[in-house]
Design an enzyme around this catalytic site. Structure first.
Site, PDB file in Angstrom:
ATOM      1  N   ARG A 119      45.464  39.692  45.987  1.00 54.32           N
ATOM      2  CA  ARG A 119      45.148  40.077  47.248  1.00 54.32           C
ATOM      3  C   ARG A 119      44.575  40.513  47.326  1.00 54.32           C
ATOM      4  NH1 ARG A 119      50.043  41.835  47.764  1.00 54.32           N
ATOM      5  NH2 ARG A 119      50.914  39.454  48.499  1.00 54.32           N
ATOM      6  N   ALA A 120      44.046  42.270  46.888  1.00 54.09           N
ATOM      7  CA  ALA A 120      42.279  43.076  47.240  1.00 54.09           C
ATOM      8  C   ALA A 120      41.282  42.192  47.326  1.00 54.09           C
ATOM      9  CB  ALA A 120      42.130  43.815  45.661  1.00 54.09           C
TER      10      ALA A 120
END
Length: 711
Positions: A275-276
């Protein structure tokens, strides 16, 4: 309607303004979590952002804000026929901390559904916030199940309501903004990761900027409309720039080199999952569009990392958030920038995400200009306090009796009052502790420690609803209505349901407790290795309290008195900081420490009666001083412990006694408290000493103390 404070009039807070504007350009970035001390313009900036968003076109009469050009095919108010729509300003919807699940996702009218067979649905705040802003102030105090629903809707762009066989779905795409004060407790790491960006804010320590904050705020309060009018030109420019950046965003190219920079940065800081990387890519692309470019540069990736990674990097709960910028530059320097393509001329106006240069003519951009007035509510702050006694250098050689001197040994008045403080020692490495819980069934705030009646969890029974029905127990409702069908003249297949037949489902989950630590800081605990182990054990219990969503408090006793070192709070970080600087030395007023704990619990019971306490006494059991109370120290200790037991307080004694010869005083204290005693080694979850599961409480009469057992 009151005039909102202008976004462009907010003084300083560069990162905060930039993060909000990036999400206004591209809500796909994933929202903003704003962390900071009280009074730092967090709420002011968020509320001001709504005036910068372009108007939205909606289908007339649609409660779910469907767009006329592309209405939601599954809209509960649909299907919508094509046609002209109406324009309205983008909404900013605030979610109160005490909101219910029905208020957030919407409520089904159970009575109409059963009696009339009608799927009647009342939209909630998620529907109101569609295509606008959903603002959650003090998001760290919101119940976990509400945060889960909120973030799931933000991630999927839709809200699903599944209840008693009735299914409703509607679009819910919004800009999610949360604000919090870390001193009041942290969010779980899983929830932190669901926010796209995070920003740390603090009040400026520059006197000139603080003066400007006050000046602008006072001017706004004196004449809100006039103050807003003076900033209307700047507001219009930023609004136009948001629209231009939205139009340019689809043309921005994210090259392979920029993707390598993003991947290397996330790998270098050891963030979990992907997700980062995705959030960084979206943020860097939006930064390029905001700057008027169609190519992502290294500077965009660097700024995206500073906004998207601090809350995602691996760290212990008590570590300060942030990012090592030297390490970030070292990673990015491995990848040279791509040659930029021909770019359109960037907007010549100053970047609202950065502080403008002072205008010598004294216009709105001049911090000392006559037209600028006051500042946002919260530009101020308190400078750091000076060092306390714990910051002073310790004496070279304390002139007091040995730590383990006999109880009757004479001591000087200075030693009786506490004696010279010894150097604070560092805590030993924390470890995973055994499960400590309060017996019985509570009704406190949602958490993960003790059993409690909650809105979510496994269904354990049914009861008549108290107020509005929220969780229908279908079988119990049918069972209550069945005997009366003939008397009610039932003719068709459906049941004749009346309000008195409805039954509310009762559910059992877990609650958070108030864990009050009573820590012995006397001379008998002052040996370095011993106190290091004690601090390590308390730090381990604090980590456990952090994970179980507890409130914590800290009482220490030494010399001639006990002290409330930390009033009960949700900030476990604050408790860890107080523990680190805990001074030691002097005699042992154990009874005074227990009496202080009883007084703290009495006050907290009045403030929050539903939150049950768990008392954790960390001591070797010695009592060498009665403090200001006077009398025999051991008798005072036993009497204080029995008073706590009579109050029904669940207690655990962590026995810190060491050495081959043990007096067993901590065990006697545990018996008086009516709770178990566990050694420092036995506190470890991987110890062979046995798992402490419950602290059983059975209050009989005030004359007999509580009995508990550890299983």
């Amino acid at each position: 309607m009151s005039t909102p404070y202008p976004f462009t009039a907010v003084v300083g807070q560069t990162d905060l303004r930039l993060a909000l504007l990036l999400n206004a350009v591209s809500p796909a970035v994933g929202g903003v979590l704003v962390r900071g001390e009280k009074g730092t313009a967090k709420s002011t900036a968020v509320r001001a952002l709504s005036t910068l968003l372009p108007q939205v076109d909606v289908v007339p009469g649609c409660r779910f804000s469907c767009a006329p050009v592309a209405p939601d095919p599954d809209c509960p108010d649909g299907p919508h026929e094509g046609g002209p729509g109406g324009a309205r300003p983008a909404r900013m919807v605030e979610l109160p901390v005490g909101a219910s699940e029905d208020r957030l996702v919407g409520a089904l009218d159970i009575e109409r559904a059963l009696a009339e067979g009608v799927k009647a649905f009342e939209p909630g705040l998620l529907a109101d916030a569609h295509r606008g802003i959903l603002y959650v102030d003090e998001v760290n105090l919101l119940h976990d199940h509400l945060i889960d629903l909120l973030l799931d809707a933000a991630a999927m762009g839709a809200s699903y309501v599944e209840r008693e066989g009735v299914s409703v779905r509607h679009a819910a795409r919004f800009l999610l903004v949360g604000t919090m004060n870390p001193e009041e407790g942290e969010l779980r790491p899983q929830l932190l990761d669901r926010f796209g960006l995070t920003v740390e804010v603090a009040a400026s320590r520059e006197p000139a900027q603080r003066v400007e904050v006050v000046r602008r705020r006072l001017a706004y309060e004196d004449d809100p409309a006039g103050f807003a009018a003076r900033w209307s030109g700047d507001e219009h420019e930023v609004r136009a720039r948001v629209v231009a950046a939205r139009a340019l965003l689809p043309q921005v190219r994210l090259g392979d080199n920029a993707l390598l920079q993003i991947a290397a940065t996330c790998a270098g800081f050891e963030v979990d999952g992907m997700r980062a990387d995705i959030v960084m890519a979206r943020t860097a692309t939006t930064l390029a569009a905001w700057a008027g470019r169609t190519t992502v540069l290294k500077e965009d990736v660097r700024q995206a990392a500073l906004l998207a990674l601090p809350h995602r990097r691996r760290r212990n709960p008590f570590d300060a958030p942030g990012l090592d910028e030297d390490k970030l530059d070292e990673i990015l320097d491995q990848f040279p920038d791509e040659e930029p393509q021909d770019e359109p001329d960037p907007d010549p106006d100053p970047d609202p995400g950065t502080d403008p240069e002072p205008d010598p003519d004294g216009g709105p951009e001049n911090p000392q200009g006559p037209d600028d007035g006051g500042g946002p509510d919260g530009g101020g702050g308190v400078p750091p306090q000076g060092g306390g006694p714990q910051d002073a250098q310790p004496p070279a050689e304390p002139a007091e009796a040995p730590a383990d001197a006999p109880e009757g040994a004479p001591q000087s008045p200075a030693q009786e009052a506490g004696g010279p403080e010894q150097a604070a020692v560092r805590a030993a490495e924390p470890f995973r502790t055994k499960m400590l819980s309060v017996p019985g069934l509570g009704e406190g705030a949602a958490g993960r420690r003790s059993r409690a009646r909650t809105a979510h969890g496994r269904t354990t029974g049914a009861q008549r609803p108290r107020g509005q029905l929220t969780k229908l127990h279908l079988a119990a409702t049918v069972h209550a209505a069945a005997p009366h069908q003939k008397a009610r003249g039932r003719a068709g297949r459906g049941l004749v349901i009346r309000k008195d037949d409805l039954r509310q489902a009762t559910r059992e989950g877990r609650e958070g407790n108030l864990v009050l630590f009573v820590v012995d800081a006397s001379g008998s605990m002052a040996a370095r290795q011993r106190m290091s182990a004690v601090k390590g054990a308390v730090l381990s219990l604090l980590l456990d309290a952090y994970q179980r969503r507890d409130k914590v408090g800290l009482v220490t006793f030494r010399g001639a008195a006990a002290e409330l070192a930390l009033p009960p709070t949700s900030s476990v970080d604050a408790a860890a900081a107080r523990l680190e600087k805990l001074p030691t030395g002097g005699r042992t007023p154990l009874g005074s420490g227990l009496l202080k704990a009883r007084e703290v619990l009495r006050i907290e019971r009045l403030r929050d009666p539903s939150r049950r306490p768990l008392l954790v006494v960390v001591t070797d059991g010695r009592a060498t001083s009665a403090g200001a109370v006077g009398g025999d120290p051991r008798e005072l200790t036993a009497r204080s412990a029995r008073l706590l037991a009579a109050d029904g307080v669940a207690s655990v004694v962590v026995d810190c006694e060491s050495g081959p010869v043990r007096l067993g005083l901590a065990g006697a204290l545990a018996a008086d408290l009516g709770g178990p005693a566990v050694t420092l080694d036995g506190l470890r979850a991987d110890s062979l000493a046995g798992l402490v599961k419950d602290v059983r409480t059975a209050v009989t009469t005030p004359a007999t103390h509580t009995t508990r057992r550890a299983a």
